[in-house]
Design a protein around this motif. Structure first.
Motif, PDB file in Angstrom:
ATOM      1  N   TYR A  29       0.843  -1.189   0.000  1.00  0.00           N
ATOM      2  CA  TYR A  29       0.000   0.000   0.000  1.00  0.00           C
ATOM      3  C   TYR A  29       0.879   1.241   0.000  1.00  0.00           C
ATOM      4  O   TYR A  29       1.913   1.272   0.673  1.00  0.00           O
ATOM      5  CB  TYR A  29      -0.898   0.052   1.245  1.00  0.00           C
ATOM      6  CG  TYR A  29      -1.772  -1.155   1.399  1.00  0.00           C
ATOM      7  CD1 TYR A  29      -3.007  -1.227   0.770  1.00  0.00           C
ATOM      8  CD2 TYR A  29      -1.362  -2.238   2.175  1.00  0.00           C
ATOM      9  CE1 TYR A  29      -3.809  -2.345   0.892  1.00  0.00           C
ATOM     10  CE2 TYR A  29      -2.163  -3.363   2.313  1.00  0.00           C
ATOM     11  CZ  TYR A  29      -3.382  -3.419   1.675  1.00  0.00           C
ATOM     12  OH  TYR A  29      -4.173  -4.521   1.793  1.00  0.00           O
ATOM     13  N   VAL A  30       0.455   2.241  -0.740  1.00  0.00           N
ATOM     14  CA  VAL A  30       1.066   3.569  -0.688  1.00  0.00           C
ATOM     15  C   VAL A  30      -0.054   4.547  -0.371  1.00  0.00           C
ATOM     16  O   VAL A  30      -1.105   4.528  -1.014  1.00  0.00           O
ATOM     17  CB  VAL A  30       1.753   3.947  -2.023  1.00  0.00           C
ATOM     18  CG1 VAL A  30       2.161   5.412  -2.027  1.00  0.00           C
ATOM     19  CG2 VAL A  30       2.957   3.058  -2.293  1.00  0.00           C
ATOM     20  N   VAL A  31       0.185   5.383   0.630  1.00  0.00           N
ATOM     21  CA  VAL A  31      -0.788   6.387   1.035  1.00  0.00           C
ATOM     22  C   VAL A  31      -0.157   7.753   0.811  1.00  0.00           C
ATOM     23  O   VAL A  31       0.936   8.024   1.307  1.00  0.00           O
ATOM     24  CB  VAL A  31      -1.194   6.220   2.514  1.00  0.00           C
ATOM     25  CG1 VAL A  31      -2.264   7.241   2.890  1.00  0.00           C
ATOM     26  CG2 VAL A  31      -1.672   4.799   2.789  1.00  0.00           C
ATOM     27  N   VAL A  32      -0.841   8.605   0.043  1.00  0.00           N
ATOM     28  CA  VAL A  32      -0.315   9.921  -0.314  1.00  0.00           C
ATOM     29  C   VAL A  32      -1.219  10.982   0.311  1.00  0.00           C
ATOM     30  O   VAL A  32      -2.368  11.138  -0.094  1.00  0.00           O
ATOM     31  CB  VAL A  32      -0.240  10.094  -1.852  1.00  0.00           C
ATOM     32  CG1 VAL A  32       0.361  11.444  -2.208  1.00  0.00           C
ATOM     33  CG2 VAL A  32       0.561   8.957  -2.480  1.00  0.00           C
ATOM     34  N   LEU A  33      -0.672  11.706   1.293  1.00  0.00           N
ATOM     35  CA  LEU A  33      -1.445  12.702   2.022  1.00  0.00           C
ATOM     36  C   LEU A  33      -1.571  14.019   1.278  1.00  0.00           C
ATOM     37  O   LEU A  33      -2.421  14.841   1.616  1.00  0.00           O
ATOM     38  CB  LEU A  33      -0.814  12.961   3.394  1.00  0.00           C
ATOM     39  CG  LEU A  33      -1.124  11.934   4.478  1.00  0.00           C
ATOM     40  CD1 LEU A  33      -0.510  10.592   4.209  1.00  0.00           C
ATOM     41  CD2 LEU A  33      -0.697  12.450   5.825  1.00  0.00           C
ATOM     42  N   ASN A  91      -1.066  -5.373  -8.081  1.00  0.00           N
ATOM     43  CA  ASN A  91      -2.256  -5.634  -7.273  1.00  0.00           C
ATOM     44  C   ASN A  91      -2.216  -4.935  -5.918  1.00  0.00           C
ATOM     45  O   ASN A  91      -3.027  -5.227  -5.061  1.00  0.00           O
ATOM     46  CB  ASN A  91      -2.513  -7.136  -7.101  1.00  0.00           C
ATOM     47  CG  ASN A  91      -2.716  -7.820  -8.432  1.00  0.00           C
ATOM     48  OD1 ASN A  91      -3.413  -7.291  -9.301  1.00  0.00           O
ATOM     49  ND2 ASN A  91      -2.087  -8.956  -8.615  1.00  0.00           N
ATOM     50  N   GLY A  92      -1.255  -4.021  -5.725  1.00  0.00           N
ATOM     51  CA  GLY A  92      -1.231  -3.201  -4.522  1.00  0.00           C
ATOM     52  C   GLY A  92      -2.293  -2.120  -4.622  1.00  0.00           C
ATOM     53  O   GLY A  92      -3.052  -2.049  -5.602  1.00  0.00           O
ATOM     54  N   ILE A  93      -2.335  -1.273  -3.609  1.00  0.00           N
ATOM     55  CA  ILE A  93      -3.348  -0.213  -3.584  1.00  0.00           C
ATOM     56  C   ILE A  93      -2.675   1.120  -3.292  1.00  0.00           C
ATOM     57  O   ILE A  93      -1.903   1.243  -2.339  1.00  0.00           O
ATOM     58  CB  ILE A  93      -4.445  -0.499  -2.538  1.00  0.00           C
ATOM     59  CG1 ILE A  93      -5.198  -1.790  -2.883  1.00  0.00           C
ATOM     60  CG2 ILE A  93      -5.413   0.674  -2.429  1.00  0.00           C
ATOM     61  CD1 ILE A  93      -6.257  -2.184  -1.871  1.00  0.00           C
ATOM     62  N   LEU A  94      -3.002   2.107  -4.121  1.00  0.00           N
ATOM     63  CA  LEU A  94      -2.602   3.490  -3.918  1.00  0.00           C
ATOM     64  C   LEU A  94      -3.803   4.239  -3.380  1.00  0.00           C
ATOM     65  O   LEU A  94      -4.869   4.233  -4.008  1.00  0.00           O
ATOM     66  CB  LEU A  94      -2.143   4.117  -5.243  1.00  0.00           C
ATOM     67  CG  LEU A  94      -1.925   5.633  -5.249  1.00  0.00           C
ATOM     68  CD1 LEU A  94      -0.711   6.006  -4.407  1.00  0.00           C
ATOM     69  CD2 LEU A  94      -1.751   6.135  -6.681  1.00  0.00           C
ATOM     70  N   VAL A  95      -3.658   4.856  -2.214  1.00  0.00           N
ATOM     71  CA  VAL A  95      -4.714   5.678  -1.634  1.00  0.00           C
ATOM     72  C   VAL A  95      -4.187   7.100  -1.651  1.00  0.00           C
ATOM     73  O   VAL A  95      -3.166   7.396  -1.028  1.00  0.00           O
ATOM     74  CB  VAL A  95      -5.056   5.246  -0.191  1.00  0.00           C
ATOM     75  CG1 VAL A  95      -6.218   6.077   0.348  1.00  0.00           C
ATOM     76  CG2 VAL A  95      -5.386   3.765  -0.128  1.00  0.00           C
TER      77      VAL A  95
END
Length: 180
Positions: A70-74, A90-94
């Motif tokens: 997962y990568v989370v971009v604030l 198949n990862g998730i970018l939020v």
């Protein structure tokens, strides 16, 4: 092992979000977790990284997260090749953005967008996007549950801001769940 990389700017609370998630899964879900920041001379607005590792087994790796689930971009302005580098297929970018997820797609991972800035301004009266992004990640990933996140907020944030942060966490969580 599940690995999460958080991209933010100094003052947005990326490390706090990483720590809250680690606390929720370790204390409340019985897993092992690491949460740690990476930044140079910190100043408000400068790009920062934070990391969370979650495992059923003890974690001995102390290096930065290179390959992540997962990568989370604030802050959307940070988005670019270096942000998605290492995000597993198949990862998730939020990402905190008003844009449609399709504007970030096409790289072999799922994209979830949420306007965390608007949620933060509405509830917290400040553009601190860490807790709404944590709520969005939890909704997208199922890494922990809301009760564990609430307990983590209760033990990790000052009493004056706990209830507002639980409210914005729930709003972000529900927003992502509705889109799914």
């Amino acid at each position: 092992m599940i690995e999460i990389r958080w991209h933010g700017r100094g003052g947005q609370g990326a490390f706090t979000a990483a720590r809250l998630l680690g606390h929720a899964v370790s204390i409340h879900d019985g897993k092992y977790a690491q949460a740690f920041p990476s930044f140079g001379p910190e100043r408000r607005g400068a790009p920062v990284l934070a990391f969370t590792r979650i495992s059923d087994n003890k974690i001995s790796d102390r290096s930065q997260v290179e390959k992540c689930d997962y990568v989370v971009v604030l802050d959307e302005t940070l988005y670019g090749p270096s942000v998605i580098k290492g995000l597993k297929n198949n990862g998730i970018l939020v990402i905190n953005s008003k844009k449609n997820p399709s504007e970030f797609a096409g790289h072999g991972f799922k994209v979830i967008t949420i306007d965390a800035t608007e949620l933060s301004l509405k509830t917290l009266k400040r553009p601190i996007t860490n807790v709404p992004m944590l709520g969005a990640l939890i909704a997208a990933s199922g890494l922990t549950n809301l009760d564990a996140a609430y307990e983590s907020i209760d033990s990790g944030l000052s009493p004056a801001i706990r209830e507002k942060n639980k409210k914005v966490l729930l709003e972000a969580y529900n927003s992502v769940k509705e889109e799914a």
